[in-house]
Design a protein around this motif. Structure first.
Motif, PDB file in Angstrom:
ATOM      1  N   GLU A 242       0.818  -1.214   0.000  1.00 32.34           N
ATOM      2  CA  GLU A 242       0.000   0.000   0.000  1.00 32.34           C
ATOM      3  C   GLU A 242       0.852   1.265   0.000  1.00 32.34           C
ATOM      4  O   GLU A 242       0.515   2.264  -0.641  1.00 32.34           O
ATOM      5  CB  GLU A 242      -0.921  -0.005   1.223  1.00 32.34           C
ATOM      6  CG  GLU A 242      -1.826   1.211   1.334  1.00 32.34           C
ATOM      7  CD  GLU A 242      -2.785   1.127   2.513  1.00 32.34           C
ATOM      8  OE1 GLU A 242      -3.345   2.175   2.882  1.00 32.34           O
ATOM      9  OE2 GLU A 242      -2.981   0.022   3.052  1.00 32.34           O
TER      10      GLU A 242
ATOM     11  N   SER B 207      -4.187   2.822   8.414  1.00 29.54           N
ATOM     12  CA  SER B 207      -5.407   3.571   8.142  1.00 29.54           C
ATOM     13  C   SER B 207      -5.774   4.563   9.239  1.00 29.54           C
ATOM     14  O   SER B 207      -6.636   5.430   9.020  1.00 29.54           O
ATOM     15  CB  SER B 207      -6.579   2.612   7.917  1.00 29.54           C
ATOM     16  OG  SER B 207      -6.854   1.862   9.094  1.00 29.54           O
TER      17      SER B 207
ATOM     18  N   ASP C  18      -2.978   8.936  10.239  1.00 34.23           N
ATOM     19  CA  ASP C  18      -3.253  10.333   9.912  1.00 34.23           C
ATOM     20  C   ASP C  18      -4.346  10.898  10.812  1.00 34.23           C
ATOM     21  O   ASP C  18      -4.235  12.019  11.326  1.00 34.23           O
ATOM     22  CB  ASP C  18      -3.650  10.448   8.439  1.00 34.23           C
ATOM     23  CG  ASP C  18      -3.402  11.837   7.885  1.00 34.23           C
ATOM     24  OD1 ASP C  18      -2.306  12.372   8.095  1.00 34.23           O
ATOM     25  OD2 ASP C  18      -4.305  12.388   7.233  1.00 34.23           O
TER      26      ASP C  18
ATOM     27  N   HIS D 243      -4.229  14.078  13.638  1.00 37.70           N
ATOM     28  CA  HIS D 243      -5.195  15.179  13.713  1.00 37.70           C
ATOM     29  C   HIS D 243      -5.838  15.244  15.095  1.00 37.70           C
ATOM     30  O   HIS D 243      -6.017  16.328  15.667  1.00 37.70           O
ATOM     31  CB  HIS D 243      -6.268  15.003  12.637  1.00 37.70           C
ATOM     32  CG  HIS D 243      -5.816  15.370  11.270  1.00 37.70           C
ATOM     33  ND1 HIS D 243      -5.585  16.668  10.864  1.00 37.70           N
ATOM     34  CD2 HIS D 243      -5.527  14.594  10.193  1.00 37.70           C
ATOM     35  CE1 HIS D 243      -5.188  16.693   9.613  1.00 37.70           C
ATOM     36  NE2 HIS D 243      -5.134  15.446   9.175  1.00 37.70           N
TER      37      HIS D 243
ATOM     38  N   SER E 174       4.940   2.290   9.345  1.00 39.10           N
ATOM     39  CA  SER E 174       5.266   3.565   8.692  1.00 39.10           C
ATOM     40  C   SER E 174       6.752   3.857   8.786  1.00 39.10           C
ATOM     41  O   SER E 174       7.356   4.374   7.836  1.00 39.10           O
ATOM     42  CB  SER E 174       4.449   4.707   9.302  1.00 39.10           C
ATOM     43  OG  SER E 174       4.782   4.958  10.657  1.00 39.10           O
TER      44      SER E 174
ATOM     45  N   ALA F  94       1.778  10.664   1.144  1.00 37.78           N
ATOM     46  CA  ALA F  94       0.805  11.398   1.957  1.00 37.78           C
ATOM     47  C   ALA F  94      -0.309  10.488   2.448  1.00 37.78           C
ATOM     48  O   ALA F  94      -0.635   9.470   1.839  1.00 37.78           O
ATOM     49  CB  ALA F  94       0.215  12.544   1.135  1.00 37.78           C
ATOM     50  N   GLY F  95      -0.907  10.889   3.572  1.00 39.28           N
ATOM     51  CA  GLY F  95      -2.082  10.218   4.096  1.00 39.28           C
ATOM     52  C   GLY F  95      -1.825   9.211   5.196  1.00 39.28           C
ATOM     53  O   GLY F  95      -2.764   8.565   5.676  1.00 39.28           O
ATOM     54  N   TYR F  96      -0.545   9.110   5.629  1.00 44.27           N
ATOM     55  CA  TYR F  96      -0.189   8.110   6.641  1.00 44.27           C
ATOM     56  C   TYR F  96       0.633   8.727   7.777  1.00 44.27           C
ATOM     57  O   TYR F  96       1.470   8.067   8.365  1.00 44.27           O
ATOM     58  CB  TYR F  96       0.604   6.976   5.982  1.00 44.27           C
ATOM     59  CG  TYR F  96      -0.140   6.303   4.864  1.00 44.27           C
ATOM     60  CD1 TYR F  96      -1.084   5.307   5.121  1.00 44.27           C
ATOM     61  CD2 TYR F  96       0.068   6.685   3.544  1.00 44.27           C
ATOM     62  CE1 TYR F  96      -1.783   4.697   4.091  1.00 44.27           C
ATOM     63  CE2 TYR F  96      -0.625   6.080   2.503  1.00 44.27           C
ATOM     64  CZ  TYR F  96      -1.552   5.087   2.777  1.00 44.27           C
ATOM     65  OH  TYR F  96      -2.244   4.484   1.756  1.00 44.27           O
TER      66      TYR F  96
ATOM     67  N   ARG G 288       2.782  12.405   9.332  1.00 45.20           N
ATOM     68  CA  ARG G 288       3.773  13.350   8.815  1.00 45.20           C
ATOM     69  C   ARG G 288       5.120  12.706   8.520  1.00 45.20           C
ATOM     70  O   ARG G 288       5.872  13.203   7.689  1.00 45.20           O
ATOM     71  CB  ARG G 288       3.956  14.507   9.801  1.00 45.20           C
ATOM     72  CG  ARG G 288       4.601  14.170  11.121  1.00 45.20           C
ATOM     73  CD  ARG G 288       4.495  15.303  12.114  1.00 45.20           C
ATOM     74  NE  ARG G 288       3.128  15.422  12.616  1.00 45.20           N
ATOM     75  CZ  ARG G 288       2.749  16.346  13.513  1.00 45.20           C
ATOM     76  NH1 ARG G 288       3.626  17.233  13.957  1.00 45.20           N
ATOM     77  NH2 ARG G 288       1.504  16.372  13.946  1.00 45.20           N
TER      78      ARG G 288
ATOM     79  N   THR H 128       6.110  12.091   4.960  1.00 44.48           N
ATOM     80  CA  THR H 128       6.246  13.269   4.105  1.00 44.48           C
ATOM     81  C   THR H 128       7.587  13.951   4.294  1.00 44.48           C
ATOM     82  O   THR H 128       7.871  14.948   3.604  1.00 44.48           O
ATOM     83  CB  THR H 128       5.120  14.301   4.402  1.00 44.48           C
ATOM     84  OG1 THR H 128       5.311  14.851   5.721  1.00 44.48           O
ATOM     85  CG2 THR H 128       3.752  13.642   4.318  1.00 44.48           C
TER      86      THR H 128
END
Length: 241
Positions: free
Chosen positions: A25, A197, A200, A204, A215, A232-234, A236, A239
């Protein structure tokens, strides 16, 4: 050519259904991921016998590394965080030096990836959440502390019968439960519990970095292979350069 940008190899515990799915993924275009199983006997994922299975995996890495190295990966990641907890800092470092020399391939651990990730994030005070038996979790806490991190709060996931039956939703609740105001980042250890999943959304909700073994492994593997594309999406971490 397959893996024209980079090839990443992952040694996966027997019975672990999560590593392949999560690494596939995360892999950016042009990066191929390759897998081989580690060796251990017993009931995969069960808390009973976990220490003994960790020992068997650590003691039988040579053949698995030899086989995975045949695909010529840029780096091999031992995708089992608790291998490092079992070995301790000095034996882990010596093992990696020997495996790299024998295989001609750079070899790193999931934990080494986590330590590199925490250093890149610039954090020292962390919370630790684990789906392990408590004695293995305490080995993990000690290993983090041996690498200079302060484990402010820690706990193991309640009610686990088999790590490989766990869910990302339960990982989310675990992360929330170990967070505290003084914690700079939350670390969810273990490659068998799904985490991608929820990373991220946890960042937040908690307002701070949240990483998992998964990760960290992909971030570290990509950077060691010279791939610096953000994913992106997993959280910071993925990134960052």
């Amino acid at each position: 050519m397959i893996g024209w940008r980079a090839r990443l190899g992952f040694l996966v515990p027997p019975g672990n259904p999560t590593v392949e799915a999560e690494m596939i993924e995360l892999a950016p275009p042009g990066v191929s991921v390759h897998f081989h199983r580690m060796v251990a006997r017993g009931n995969p994922g069960a808390l009973d016998g976990q220490v003994e299975r960790n020992r068997m995996m650590a003691e039988n890495l040579d053949g698995s590394v030899e086989m995975l190295a045949l695909v010529k990966p840029d780096v091999i990641v031992i995708a089992h965080t608790a291998t490092s907890y079992y070995l301790g800092r000095d034996r882990e470092a010596e093992l990696l030096r020997r495996l790299a020399a024998e295989s001609g391939t750079r070899v790193v651990t999931a934990f080494g990836s986590v330590a590199a990730a925490l250093n890149r994030l610039g954090v020292r005070r962390i919370a630790l959440g684990a789906p392990y038996a408590r004695d293995v979790m305490l080995q993990g806490k000690a290993h983090l502390e041996a690498h200079g991190f302060e484990v402010v709060k820690f706990d193991n996931l309640a009610g686990v019968t088999n790590i490989y039956d766990e869910t990302a939703e339960r990982a989310y609740r675990l992360a929330r439960s170990v967070d505290a105001a003084e914690v700079e980042a939350v670390f969810l250890t273990g490659t068998g519990m799904p985490t991608l999943s929820v990373l991220d959304m946890l960042e937040h909700d908690l307002g701070k970095p949240v990483i998992s073994s998964a990760s960290a492994m992909m971030w570290h593997g990509l950077r060691l292979a010279g791939v610096r594309q953000p994913v992106a999406g997993y959280g910071r971490l993925l990134t960052l350069d």
